[in-house]
Design a protein around this motif. Structure first.
Motif, PDB file in Angstrom:
ATOM      1  N   ALA A 116     -28.211  44.594  -9.763  1.00 37.90           N
ATOM      2  CA  ALA A 116     -29.599  44.245  -9.491  1.00 37.90           C
ATOM      3  C   ALA A 116     -30.204  45.184  -8.458  1.00 37.90           C
ATOM      4  CB  ALA A 116     -29.681  42.802  -9.008  1.00 37.90           C
ATOM      5  N   GLY A 155     -34.045  45.867  -7.822  1.00 40.38           N
ATOM      6  CA  GLY A 155     -34.379  44.464  -7.608  1.00 40.38           C
ATOM      7  C   GLY A 155     -33.610  43.857  -6.470  1.00 40.38           C
ATOM      8  N   ASP A 183     -33.219  35.933 -12.627  1.00 41.12           N
ATOM      9  CA  ASP A 183     -33.925  37.024 -11.950  1.00 41.12           C
ATOM     10  C   ASP A 183     -33.257  38.350 -12.265  1.00 41.12           C
ATOM     11  OD1 ASP A 183     -36.008  35.828 -10.802  1.00 41.12           O
ATOM     12  OD2 ASP A 183     -35.432  36.263  -8.721  1.00 41.12           O
ATOM     13  N   GLN A 242     -34.662  41.444 -14.415  1.00 43.86           N
ATOM     14  CA  GLN A 242     -34.709  42.786 -13.834  1.00 43.86           C
ATOM     15  C   GLN A 242     -34.092  43.806 -14.795  1.00 43.86           C
ATOM     16  OE1 GLN A 242     -36.386  44.611 -11.126  1.00 43.86           O
ATOM     17  NE2 GLN A 242     -35.854  42.606 -10.342  1.00 43.86           N
ATOM     18  N   HIS A 252     -35.734  47.106 -17.052  1.00 40.75           N
ATOM     19  CA  HIS A 252     -35.428  48.502 -16.760  1.00 40.75           C
ATOM     20  C   HIS A 252     -34.499  49.182 -17.743  1.00 40.75           C
ATOM     21  CE1 HIS A 252     -37.030  47.324 -12.818  1.00 40.75           C
ATOM     22  NE2 HIS A 252     -37.458  48.571 -12.804  1.00 40.75           N
TER      23      HIS A 252
END
Lengths: 643, 104
Positions: free
Chosen positions: A342, A347, A420, A424, A428
């Protein structure tokens, strides 16, 4: 001296209370285990209370202006290098402070029950207090050097605690392995710090951030390299591939230690550090000439892929482990891989969010496992358990909560943080998103394998048949930790940390809105995450709900063996180290034999002896020879002086 | 026949010849007593040079030095001869070839 006292200087108390306890235990009360334990526990509970106070005091301030610093001590000032010992408060460190002291307090209390029979209880609690001190130092550090010092202290206390039962050879080996592997990573870390200081001229986080804001070009061509070197530190501490080998072995320590250090806090320090210095990482993809083949890859890309890869291999390894603590250890590795990924996917908020929820439910799971081990008379093999849901009701329920949170079942806390990270990834990199989903599936699969095998069905051994619920002092921490494991998703933790990375103030929404926020925000990630969980659960149910032994080795054959043997990483490393060692020692032997002993020692003594033998001939003992030589010498001197 | 007056050079010549004879004696003669006499010869060669310098430079310093040398030499002869006698008593010889126990 208290005239210029600022309210933020209270934070010093948080840092030094555990040190005080450790010093008192180490110097005076080590022999009295019970008293030492009470001392250490009261210190950590007090630290937690003060942390709560500090949190309430500065919550709004850091939420608005982002930075509060306790009066720094001027520690080192050599030329251009200026190192303070200062404490930094921002959303990141405030949150981490609560996690470390909160989880730490629970685990201290739990240890009081778990370690009651151990005759070295004083040493245990002293080491725990040293650990708390060093961990809080990392959390509060306002510059790289201070962070590095506490980083090493954490390594030392981890060494002490893994090797707590040092009479066991496996524990003694494990603590050495952990320490040395960590040192490898730290070597990169300190090189990174030196590189940052040499390029940007400061080690203070705030100054660095200001300088980079003002002049991003100050980096020159080393940004990517510096980023990667600093990541090496996290690679060691957070056990990322290829330095991941120490963490599973670290399970040789007492179970509460595994919960505190090797699941909830210390291993998270690497992720925390990456988030702390996240501003250093940018879209720089120029590498110095020797590493030119990496051009076009940013440090963050490397971090993301290493994290993702670690998450995947660790999850695969966890599928075929039979030791309850090792399954959790590999699960920790895998979740740390998630967090690191992450960070790499820009992130840090998601990473810190997952770090926080993970700290709660992984501590819970480990303490639950400790309770199971305690109840089954130190049996750790899940195939020798079974049927524990009848005999250890509270442990079973809390363990189930932890498992559900880890698997990301809504509305447990893990669901939100994991979502989350998945969101993320979805945003990407498609490849990493697939990988992360696969890991989510594997996570559910191995966790429910553990739950089905250990807790349901009938008892498979006598120890499991006579299992009993643990004492209250061990059960209550489980219950307390189950609360945040369940509810932490609704506390707005992500918004709070988001302020550290330029997030906006979103208004607090209702609980129901928050529950459905992941589906509105990134439906793809949420749905795939849920799907992975459901598939994992159903597969685990099919294979293990009624299983008497593991059906997978037959089905998967060699793959299963490889998973069980951790993909032979330890063997490969052992072979590599042995080969390198052989090579180096042969070279050293050659140099020693021919250059040092041959030319140096024997050469010097041979020459001296030869000259001595020659000069000895001149010593005839005859007076007249001497007189002649004397006169001859005199004549020569006169000759030269008159010439 | 015209004789040149005796000058400083002549004295120094004689002194040098005496010194060289003394040195040769020390190096070549085997008997300790004779070597010792040769040493005395060398000393007296030096005395002669000093006196000559004193005379031709109109300064008494050289002669004062000679008195000291004679005094010290007398004392030294007493000690040296005593040593030689003691050595002879112990070893029954005064030949230097036989006295090489100083070597390793």
């Amino acid at each position: 001296m208290f005239d210029d006292f600022k309210p933020e200087d209270v934070v010093w108390i948080i840092l030094f209370l555990p040190l005080l306890a450790a010093a008192a235990i180490g110097l005076f009360t080590k022999r009295d285990g019970k008293f030492s334990a009470q001392l250490s526990i009261s210190a950590v509970v007090l630290t937690f209370l003060v942390s709560c106070g500090v949190f309430l005091m500065f919550k709004q301030t850091v939420f608005d202006t982002k930075l509060v610093t306790a009066t720094p001590l001027n520690w080192l000032h050599i030329g251009e290098l200026k190192v303070d010992i200062g404490l930094r408060l921002d959303p990141l460190s405030l949150l981490m402070l609560l996690v470390v002291t909160g989880v730490g307090a629970m685990i201290h209390i739990y240890s009081y029950g778990y370690m009651k029979e151990d005759r070295c209880m004083g040493r245990y609690f002293g080491s725990l207090s040293v650990f708390m001190f060093s961990m809080l130092g990392i959390v509060l550090a306002n510059n790289f050097v201070m962070m590095f010092i506490f980083w090493e202290l954490v390594g030392v206390s981890s060494y002490l605690l893994i090797g707590f039962w040092y009479e066991k050879p496996s524990a003694a080996d494990a603590c050495k392995k952990a320490f040395i592997t960590n040192r490898l990573g730290d070597f990169g870390f300190i090189l990174g710090i030196i590189l940052v200081w040499a390029t940007l001229g400061s080690v203070n986080f705030d100054e660095l951030q200001q300088r980079l804001l003002k002049a991003p070009e100050a980096w020159g061509g080393v940004a990517a390299l510096a980023g990667f070197l600093i990541f090496c530190g996290a690679m060691g501490k957070s056990a990322q591939f290829p330095l991941h080998v120490w963490l599973p072995d670290a399970m040789e320590g007492p179970t509460p230690v595994s919960a505190l250090i090797h699941a909830a806090t210390m291993v998270a320090a690497g992720v925390y550090m990456l988030c702390r210095v996240f501003f250093l990482f940018g879209a720089h993809s120029n590498w110095p000439a020797p590493l030119a083949f990496l051009n076009g890859v940013t440090a963050l890309d490397l971090i993301a892929w290493i994290g993702g890869f670690t998450a995947l291999i660790a999850a695969l390894m966890a599928v075929q482990q039979n030791d309850i603590k090792r399954i959790l250890a590999y699960s920790t590795l895998s979740q740390l891989g998630y967090m690191v990924m992450a960070v790499g996917l820009t992130g840090p908020t998601a990473a810190m969010y997952h770090l926080t929820t993970h700290a709660f439910f992984k501590a819970l799971l480990f303490l639950g496992a400790g309770s199971v081990i305690y109840g089954c008379h130190h049996e750790q093999d899940i195939w020798k358990m079974g049927g524990l849901n009848q005999k250890m009701k509270i442990t079973w329920l809390t363990f189930l909560i932890g498992t559900l949170a880890l698997c990301g079942v809504p509305p447990f806390s893990g669901f939100f943080s994991k979502d989350d990270i998945l969101a993320q990834a979805a945003q990407h990199s498609a490849l990493l998103f697939i990988l992360a989903t696969l890991v989510a599936f594997l996570t559910t699969f191995y966790m429910f394998r553990l739950v089905f095998v250990a807790f349901t069905g009938g008892a498979r051994s006598e120890a499991a048949g006579h299992a009993h619920e643990s004492p209250k002092v061990m059960v209550w921490p489980l219950v307390v930790l189950a609360v945040p494991s369940t509810l932490a998703g609704f506390w707005g933790i992500d918004r709070f940390i988001g302020r550290n990375f330029g997030g906006d103030h979103a208004a607090t929404t209702s609980w129901l809105d928050q529950l459905f926020a992941p589906f509105n925000h990134s439906p793809l990630a949420a749905l795939f995450g849920l799907l992975a969980t459901i598939v994992g659960f159903s597969l685990a149910y099919t294979f293990y709900a009624k299983a008497e032994n593991d059906p997978l080795p037959e089905k998967l054959g060699a793959l299963s063996r490889a998973m069980r043997n951790r993909f032979y990483f330890d063997e490969i490393y052992e072979w590599l180290i042995a080969a390198t060692h052989e090579l180096v020692s042969r070279l050293a032997e050659f140099v020693d034999r021919w250059f040092i002993a041959g030319l140096g020692v024997r050469g010097a003594h041979g020459t001296t002896e030869l000259i001595g033998r020659a000069l000895r001939l001149a010593q005839s003992g005859n007076l007249q020879t001497y007189a002649f030589l004397f006169v001859a010498g005199l004549v020569v001197v006169i000759w030269f002086s008159l010439k | 026949m015209h004789l040149t007056p005796v000058g400083l050079e002549h004295y120094l010549m004689v002194s040098a010849v005496l010194f060289c004879l003394g040195a040769l004696g020390v190096i070549m003669r085997r008997n300790l007593i004779v070597m010792y006499m040769s040493l005395e010869l060398m000393l007296n060669a030096a005395n002669l040079a000093l006196v000559a310098f004193s005379r031709f430079n109109n300064s008494l310093n050289g002669q004062v030095m000679v008195f000291f040398i004679i005094t010290v030499a007398a004392a030294e002869v007493a000690v040296g001869l005593a040593l030689i006698v003691a050595l002879y008593r112990k070893r029954q010889t005064a030949h230097v070839e036989d006295l090489t126990s100083m070597k390793l």
